[in-house]
Design a protein around this motif. Structure first.
Motif, short mmCIF file in Angstrom:
data_model
loop_
_atom_site.label_atom_id
_atom_site.label_comp_id
_atom_site.label_asym_id
_atom_site.label_seq_id
_atom_site.Cartn_x
_atom_site.Cartn_y
_atom_site.Cartn_z
N VAL A 118 60.51 44.04 45.66
CA VAL A 118 59.17 44.18 46.24
C VAL A 118 58.35 42.94 45.88
O VAL A 118 58.39 42.46 44.75
CB VAL A 118 58.45 45.45 45.71
N PHE A 119 57.59 42.47 46.86
CA PHE A 119 56.69 41.33 46.67
C PHE A 119 55.27 41.88 46.71
O PHE A 119 54.89 42.58 47.65
CB PHE A 119 56.89 40.30 47.79
N VAL A 120 54.47 41.58 45.68
CA VAL A 120 53.12 42.14 45.59
C VAL A 120 52.11 41.01 45.42
O VAL A 120 52.23 40.17 44.52
CB VAL A 120 52.99 43.12 44.42
N PHE A 121 51.12 41.02 46.29
CA PHE A 121 49.95 40.15 46.18
C PHE A 121 48.79 41.00 45.70
O PHE A 121 48.54 42.08 46.22
CB PHE A 121 49.63 39.54 47.54
N SER A 122 48.08 40.55 44.64
CA SER A 122 46.98 41.37 44.12
C SER A 122 45.79 40.49 43.74
O SER A 122 45.94 39.30 43.44
CB SER A 122 47.44 42.18 42.90
N THR A 123 44.60 41.11 43.77
CA THR A 123 43.38 40.43 43.35
C THR A 123 42.67 41.30 42.32
O THR A 123 42.81 42.52 42.29
CB THR A 123 42.43 40.17 44.53
N TYR A 124 41.86 40.63 41.50
CA TYR A 124 41.19 41.28 40.36
C TYR A 124 39.73 40.86 40.34
O TYR A 124 39.42 39.68 40.41
CB TYR A 124 41.90 40.85 39.07
N ARG A 125 38.84 41.85 40.30
CA ARG A 125 37.40 41.58 40.32
C ARG A 125 37.06 40.61 41.45
O ARG A 125 36.55 39.51 41.24
CB ARG A 125 36.93 41.06 38.96
N ASP A 126 37.32 41.07 42.64
CA ASP A 126 37.18 40.26 43.85
C ASP A 126 35.97 40.75 44.64
O ASP A 126 35.89 41.94 44.96
CB ASP A 126 38.46 40.40 44.69
N PRO A 127 35.03 39.85 44.99
CA PRO A 127 33.88 40.30 45.78
C PRO A 127 34.22 40.57 47.24
O PRO A 127 33.38 41.07 47.98
CB PRO A 127 32.90 39.12 45.65
N ARG A 128 35.44 40.20 47.63
CA ARG A 128 35.87 40.42 49.02
C ARG A 128 37.05 41.40 49.04
O ARG A 128 37.64 41.71 48.02
CB ARG A 128 36.30 39.11 49.67
N ILE A 129 37.38 41.85 50.24
CA ILE A 129 38.59 42.64 50.44
C ILE A 129 39.40 42.03 51.59
O ILE A 129 40.45 41.43 51.37
CB ILE A 129 38.26 44.12 50.73
N ILE A 130 38.90 42.17 52.80
CA ILE A 130 39.62 41.69 53.98
C ILE A 130 39.81 40.18 53.93
O ILE A 130 40.88 39.67 54.29
CB ILE A 130 38.86 42.10 55.26
#
Length: 983
Positions: A851-863
């Motif tokens: 599985v390949f996972v892209f993640s963000t942390y404390r991000d003011p954006r989503i899309i």
């Protein structure tokens, strides 16, 4: 220089040797040098540790809540005179074998530590860090990126910035508010009253000139300390420092030592609020009582308080912890309970989480009365002895988890930062001996200390933090009002200036670094790395007819035992119950022993004991599901400890309704405590869960759905739960489930095997374990585009996007592993962190789970962040990949295996390789695939990921309702119901 005989008063390269100290705890000698002109101090611990470590230290006292020290910490490592790239920190990280590399802001100091096992890499890190702290560029654009900037979207203004967004996330965390508010309330007349990390409402008021002024005030060599640790020549780096940075700087008097708080004559009370989603209960508050105790420079006070915390609060059976639980006032004790050595006066906190704020006075009375009762009755002598033995165990054990140099630095700073020599507090063994002497002289030493420093100490504060659904709105409104005020003050001409600044910042972000600038940063080459892997070798014997694997190595008379029990035959319901069962076994009585007695005995016999579910995919595509029992103990205690563990597994009172209820509350609050800082991990686990049954089960057992399952249990369910716990206990009692692994000193092996033999034969023989076929509707059958939204009280988001990799062991999957490293350190870092303002971003390929996972942390954006990832990935499918990017990623990926491991870390890693059938041949094949990587293979790996995404992908977002509402206008995929987390 290493052959020189050193003596006090010796002068070398502008430095004078002012102290030599023998440090048996570190098997080395400490040399303290002081620069004659600037007064900068360098403390070098010389020993045979191959993990070379250094750290610059500056005393940085905040004077307000603008977070200057924190923002400066980010900006210092963002370009310097010799290395004028925008982010030498990340540039270095791409092609380094570092085992630790960071920068950290504390309440009264800032650290710049790094470590590497390769001398060349260590020298590279040292050169870049040194130029960063003494000659940073501190560009205004960097301040805008890392700190805070005004952004105009036409008529309106709003704020962006990495630290600004980070602290928006931090200020959304209930427990963080509890801890920080408590300390600030205790020390209102000191710099500790300010938030060194920054309050978002005040960060927006910081300007560039204040930022530069703070650097000039605190980052002079006269206010700097350098710590060096490891197998380096005495005096290493002194000539370099003097010649390049110090000899022309002169001396500066810096008032940077935090003063003591004025003592109080009576207790105080304060109340704060924290974010809360609509629908949360009134029992969403915390009430803690906090004390200002002795100075951290008083080593006896430090070890007294730290040992007392272990005695009083070390586990739910500890006397103060148990008294608070038994009171029924809250769901659990506050996770902020304990002490801290990060302040000049050590705060001690204890209190409740999950309590009605109206019960604050009851909570206060409960805490004080419980302490008074403990003092009157006296601490259990066996508990005290067990805590002291655990402390001695920690001294004997070869540590892991962080570089030894960082551990030594943290100890030395307790005195060094307050103008004592670094050797005054660096060793812990003499402190424990002094504490034991105090206890021999006065068996009620602890009780007397508590009476003076807690009961009779008026410098204490009752802190209540109430959940408030309007908390975030008030914060947002305050920031919006300030933005409107700024807009009005600027006028139309000023707004045009802001627009021009935005254009300037965008150009700065888009232009990137020139080849000439990048060429200044020192890199490793692949040829600098060793070409072999460390083999995973074991001795294999049978004990009680079951497999026993032994990994002999130097363990300093400690045995690391890993006992796995095969649970492949468990049903879906039994698996779902297992995490609770493992927690309950460790939090209940046994046979004729109470929980308190069990906990005390375990502390006496083991250095640590854990029971948890381990699961995943093996190299031959079989699911691995085991209950793993991990323990470490002294050789002399091994037989008794193994017998006790066996009894615990068979005789634990898992049907005790009172303990079941307490464990349920404890487990629920653990999830609530961890959600803010681990939300991206929960999102990643959830996003990956649709791709295979074992990943689905892993999420059900340790992810959000385990939390929902626990939250749904009520008091009415407890009797049935007790029956199910007993059934699990009986089912697990089967020796055919067992595989055992030991790491120990080679000479101790013959004496340990018979003990394991008796341990295995103590289990019943209930026949072979037959794996049960389990299927789940939620698992993808080859085509799924899953989107899940969860709400938590936060103004930023935590998201994960998952898709399948190519087959395990394929060239394409190896390319995807490297792609994750390249993307994380280059394009995604620049676009999503630098431009988008997220605090963290990563892309990783899980080889075993495919599985390949892209993640963000404390991000003011989503899309926007998801779109950026997809766009960046698409470019890697067609465009040539820079050869330097490939080499740097290979150095980081391959070099990660060079990290020195403690015996405990090596033990579990080697056992997991056995469990998951990860052979040395497979590891070597992967190494060769990676080293043979080129641009074409990376293109094919990216293309395979894009094709996978067309068939099946999964996206999970955890965010506040306001952000979800705003972002759904940007993409219909977010226009769906969200689920409130059970906070």
């Amino acid at each position: 220089m290493s052959e020189r005989q050193w003596a006090l008063g010796d002068e070398v390269s502008g430095f004078q040797l002012v102290e030599i100290s023998t440090l048996p705890e570190y098997k080395g000698i400490g040399y303290l040098f002081r620069h004659i002109e600037t007064g900068m101090e360098v403390f070098q611990v010389v020993n045979e540790d191959s993990e070379l470590f250094f750290s610059y230290v500056f005393k940085t006292l905040p004077g307000n809540d603008c977070g200057i020290a924190h923002i400066l910490e980010h900006c210092v490592l963002a370009g310097s005179a010799r290395y004028p790239v925008r982010d030498p920190f990340m540039t270095l990280l791409k092609g380094s074998t570092n085992t630790f590399m960071n920068a950290m802001t504390y309440p009264d100091k800032t650290l710049y530590p790094a470590a590497s096992p390769l001398k060349k890499d260590f020298d590279n890190l040292f050169s870049v860090y040194t130029d960063a702290v003494f000659a940073p560029l501190l560009r205004e654009e960097t301040f805008w990126q890392e700190g805070v900037r005004l952004v105009t979207d036409g008529e309106n203004l709003h704020f962006e910035g990495v630290v600004y967004n980070e602290m928006l996330g931090d200020s959304s965390d209930h427990d963080s508010i509890v801890g920080k508010s408590s300390v600030r309330s205790l020390f209102p007349d000191t710099p500790y009253a300010f938030e060194s990390g920054g309050n978002p409402e005040q960060i927006v008021r910081l300007d560039y000139q204040q930022f530069l002024s703070f650097y000039s005030q605190f980052y002079h060599p006269s206010n700097c300390k350098l710590f060096l640790f490891g197998d380096l020549p005495v005096g290493e780096k002194l000539a370099y420092l003097d010649q390049e940075y110090l000899k022309t700087r002169g001396s500066l008097r810096v008032n940077s030592t935090c003063k003591l708080a004025k003592g109080w004559k009576q207790e105080r009370s304060v109340t704060f609020t924290s974010p809360m989603e609509e629908g949360q209960t009134k029992e969403s508050s915390s009430v803690v009582l906090c004390w200002a105790t002795g100075e951290v420079t008083d080593s006896l006070a430090l070890i007294t308080l730290s040992t007392l915390v272990d005695i009083l609060l070390g586990n739910p059976a500890a006397p103060l912890y148990k008294a608070l639980l038994d009171s029924g006032l809250g769901l659990d004790i506050s996770p902020e309970s304990g002490m801290s050595a990060d302040f000049r006066q050590m705060p001690f906190l204890v209190g409740f989480k999950g309590i009605d704020a109206q019960k604050a006075e009851q909570a206060r009375a409960c805490i004080l009365n419980s302490l008074a009762d403990i003092i009157k009755q006296g601490l259990d002598s066996e508990l005290v002895a067990s805590s002291l033995k655990r402390a001695r165990f920690k001294q004997l054990e070869i540590p892991g988890g962080m570089p030894n140099g960082l551990r030594a630095l943290n100890r030395s700073l307790r005195g060094w930062i307050f103008d004592l020599g670094p050797s005054a507090t660096i060793q812990s063994a003499p402190l424990l001996e002094e504490l034991e002497r105090k206890l021999q002289e006065n068996p009620r030493y602890f009780e007397d200390w508590m009476q003076v420093n807690l009961i009779d100490n008026p410098h204490r504060c009752l802190v209540t933090v109430k959940g408030d659904a309007e908390h975030q709105k008030r914060q947002s409104d305050s920031i919006a009002r300030y933005a409107q005020q700024v807009k009005e003050e600027l006028g139309k001409k000023g707004m045009k200036q802001i627009a021009l600044q935005n254009e300037r910042f965008a150009a700065f972000e888009n232009e990137g670094d020139t080849p000439q600038a990048l060429a200044t940063v020192p890199y490793l080459r692949l040829s600098d790395l060793p070409g072999t892997i460390k083999p995973n070798t074991h001795d294999h014997v049978l004990a009680g007819g079951r497999d026993l694997f032994i990994r002999p190595q130097f363990c300093n008379q400690i045995v690391y035992a890993d006992i796995s029990l095969d649970i492949a035959d468990f049903s879906e319901r039994e698996l779902l119950l297992l995490p609770f069962y493992t927690r309950l076994v460790q939090m209940t009585g046994m046979g004729e022993l109470s929980y308190v007695q069990v906990a005390t005995k375990l502390k006496h016999l083991t250095g640590d004991f854990n029971l948890f579910v381990e699961m995943g995919s093996s190299c031959n595509d079989e699911d691995v599901l085991v209950l793993l029992c991990r323990a470490k103990m002294l050789v002399e205690d091994f037989e008794e400890a193994m017998h006790f563990i066996q009894r615990l597994l068979f005789e634990a009172k898992v049907d005790d309704l009172k303990q079941i209820k307490q464990v349920l509350n404890n487990y629920k609050t653990d999830f609530a405590d961890s959600i803010t800082y681990s939300a991206h991990s929960f999102a990643s686990l959830c996003a990956a869960s649709v791709f295979s049954p074992v990943q689905y089960e892993g999420e059900q057992l340790s992810g959000l759905h385990q939390w929902f399952f626990l939250d749904a249990l009520t008091d009415d369910d407890l009797p049935q739960l007790a029956e199910q716990m007993l059934a699990l206990q009986q089912k697990l009692n089967n020796r055919n489930r067992l595989i055992t692994h030991l790491s120990c000193d080679e000479q101790t092996v013959p004496s340990l095997i018979p003990v394991v033999d008796r341990f295995v034969l103590g289990f019943e023989d209930k026949g072979p374990v037959i794996a049960k076929k389990r299927s789940y509707d939620a698992v993808s059958k080859g085509e799924v585009h899953e989107v899940q939204l969860y709400r938590l009280p936060s103004t930023v988001s935590y998201a994960a996007y998952a898709l399948r990799t190519s087959a395990r062991g394929s060239i394409e999957q190896a390319a995807q592993v490297l792609l994750g490293q390249i993307l994380s350190g280059n394009d995604l870092w620049e676009v999503i962190r630098g431009q988008g303002g997220a605090y963290g971003v990563s892309a990783t390929a899980d080889v075993m789970e495919q599985v390949f996972v892209f993640s963000t942390y404390r991000d003011p954006r989503i899309i926007g962040s998801l779109s950026d990832f997809k766009r960046v990935l698409a470019t890697y499918a067609t465009e040539a990949v820079d050869a330097k990017h490939i080499e740097n990623a290979l150095i980081s990926t391959v070099g990660s295996e060079l990290k020195p491991l403690s015996p405990g870390q090596d033990s579990i890693l080697s056992f997991r390789r056995l469990l998951y059938k990860i052979s040395d041949e497979f590891r070597l094949m992967r190494r060769e695939q990676l080293l043979g990587m080129d641009s074409d293979k990376l293109n094919r790996g990216a293309q395979a990921l894009l094709q996978s995404a067309e068939m099946e992908d999964s996206y999970v977002v955890l965010a506040g309702s306001q952000l979800l509402e705003a972002e759904k206008m940007k993409h219909p995929m977010l226009d769906r119901p969200s689920i409130r987390l059970p906070l």
